[in-house]
Write a protein that holds these residues in place. Structure first.
Motif, PDB file in Angstrom:
ATOM      1  N   GLY A 112      -0.712   6.409  -1.327  1.00  0.00           N
ATOM      2  CA  GLY A 112       0.527   7.129  -1.586  1.00  0.00           C
ATOM      3  C   GLY A 112       1.200   7.687  -0.351  1.00  0.00           C
ATOM      4  O   GLY A 112       2.323   8.208  -0.424  1.00  0.00           O
ATOM      5  N   GLU A 114       3.300   7.775   3.157  1.00  0.00           N
ATOM      6  CA  GLU A 114       4.569   7.112   3.441  1.00  0.00           C
ATOM      7  C   GLU A 114       4.688   6.735   4.914  1.00  0.00           C
ATOM      8  O   GLU A 114       4.249   7.475   5.804  1.00  0.00           O
ATOM      9  N   SER A 133       0.286  -2.127   3.292  1.00  0.00           N
ATOM     10  CA  SER A 133       0.540  -1.501   1.988  1.00  0.00           C
ATOM     11  C   SER A 133      -0.036  -2.316   0.841  1.00  0.00           C
ATOM     12  O   SER A 133      -0.168  -1.806  -0.284  1.00  0.00           O
ATOM     13  N   VAL A 139       3.808   3.727   0.791  1.00  0.00           N
ATOM     14  CA  VAL A 139       5.252   3.660   0.535  1.00  0.00           C
ATOM     15  C   VAL A 139       5.979   3.487   1.864  1.00  0.00           C
ATOM     16  O   VAL A 139       5.754   4.250   2.806  1.00  0.00           O
ATOM     17  N   LYS A 141       9.598   3.483   3.779  1.00  0.00           N
ATOM     18  CA  LYS A 141      10.989   3.917   3.683  1.00  0.00           C
ATOM     19  C   LYS A 141      11.729   3.539   4.961  1.00  0.00           C
ATOM     20  O   LYS A 141      11.124   3.320   6.005  1.00  0.00           O
TER      21      LYS A 141
END
Length: 407
Positions: A112, A114, A133, A139, A141
């Motif tokens: 989880g 990022e 991942s 995650v 971004k």
């Protein structure tokens, strides 16, 4: 000011003809040509000094090891790294980024977490994180890019979260030429998130400007020898010492161990912990000569010369009807990517080649960025230390000729 004609004599590649025309090389952003000092060093090392490093007790092995490790010191000074152990040799920027991604996966990232990158990244700074991942749900971004070709840093505060564990971004876009304000970005991040790992892809920036990793305060910095007028198959990863013991070995094998038994292995101290197997010994030696060469010319001199070329080329290209430049940041390296209405980039590149002009066409390993600008393919002219205004004039003449042929 540079004695550009004297510099051009240092690059034997430029003496040749292509399709009966003097070569005009405008693809340094992909890979730079090599000066005689690098070519001679490679030839000399293979002819007289070749031996494996670190393992031999004989004279030639000692000599090869001394030259190989001497390059590490050259790179340390070039980047102003605090410690010699922070310089890790790799195959290139791509492997350096993969090394960081793989080495941090098990002991640094949690499910989880990022990762923050940008829309202007080369595939080498996108795909490794996507691969990681899949091994552990993470995650990814993206910091958006403006129409001008700059990072939209107003979005940064909303993208940074407690779960953000790593930020990896390019210092200079290989498509847009945009030089990102890395130092200011890192300072902004450190104010509220001092422990986030920050990686910088310096493949393009290292060629055009001085880089001081301590001044930037990045945790990782990667670049490739072949873009810096050095040999192919060699790269550098600067890794701040505080990360060494959290990073697992990227590969296993020879030269990265202290002790191997049938049951377990203990690893060598960094940087050797991350340098498994016989390295590109001669390539690393060539890198040291490339760095010495650009330092001899002077990075400030190189930057000034390329900026003058960039301004001249930008002004000249804008005289061509229908030509649109992608990325017009006020802070750019000598890279210009463009499209011309009604003409396919590959057609233009093919016809330019018939005039002896070497440019890059396609997506430049940055498909998400081209999707952002809604173009499938572009032409890129990237300039180096050996380029001249006459090269720009040849490009303009070649484009006009190609457009007439295609109409």
């Amino acid at each position: 000011m540079l004695d550009i004609q004297n510099i051009r004599r240092d690059f034997p590649f430029l003496k040749q003809m292509v399709h009966g025309k003097p070569v005009v090389f405008l693809d340094t952003g992909a890979s730079a040509q090599k000066p005689n000092v690098v070519i001679d060093a490679v030839k000399e090392s293979y002819t007289n000094d070749y031996a494996n490093v670190h393992r031999g007790v004989y004279y030639l092995s000692d000599q090869a090891t001394e030259k190989y490790e001497g390059t590490r010191k050259v790179v340390q000074n070039f980047l102003n790294a605090e410690k010699l152990e922070e310089i890790i040799f790799t195959k290139g920027t791509t492997e350096s980024i993969n090394l960081v991604a793989s080495s941090l996966l098990d002991d640094y990232f949690e499910v989880g977490d990022e990762i923050l990158i940008t829309e202007m990244e080369h595939h080498a700074n996108i795909v490794p994180w996507q691969l990681m991942s899949k091994h552990k749900p993470l995650v990814i971004k993206y910091i958006p890019v403006t129409d001008k070709g700059e990072l939209d840093l107003s979005a940064l505060p909303s993208l940074l979260k407690a779960k953000t564990k790593l930020i990896s971004l390019t210092h200079c876009s290989n498509v847009l030429g945009t030089i990102n304000p890395i130092k200011e970005i890192i300072q902004q991040i450190r104010q509220n998130y001092p422990d986030i790992a920050i990686m910088v892809d310096g493949a393009q920036s290292i060629v055009h400007q001085k880089v001081d990793v301590r001044d930037l305060d990045c945790d990782f910095f990667a670049f490739s020898s072949h873009k810096l007028y050095g040999t192919t198959g060699v790269g550098v990863l600067y890794a701040k010492e505080k990360w060494h013991w959290l990073m697992s070995p990227y590969q296993g094998g020879g030269d990265m161990i202290k002790l191997v038994t049938m049951q377990q292995t203990t690893f060598a101290d960094p940087p050797y912990k991350f340098e498994a197997g016989t390295p590109d010994i001669i390539g690393v030696i060539g890198l040291s000569k490339a760095i010495e060469y650009v330092q001899g010319v002077g990075m400030d001199n190189i930057s000034a010369h390329e900026q003058a070329l960039l301004q001249y080329a930008t002004k000249s290209l804008k005289t061509i009807p229908g030509l649109r430049i992608l990325g017009e940041s006020e802070h750019k390296a000598a890279v210009i990517t463009f499209v011309i209405d009604g003409f396919h980039a590959n057609d233009l590149g093919t016809l330019l080649d018939l005039s002896g002009i070497c440019v890059r066409t396609g997506h430049h390993c940055a498909q998400p960025l081209l999707q952002r600008f809604n173009v499938p393919s572009t032409v890129r002219a990237s300039f180096g230390i050996y380029n001249t205004q006459e090269d720009v004039d040849a490009l303009i003449k070649g484009l006009n000729k190609a457009m007439k042929m295609l109409n």
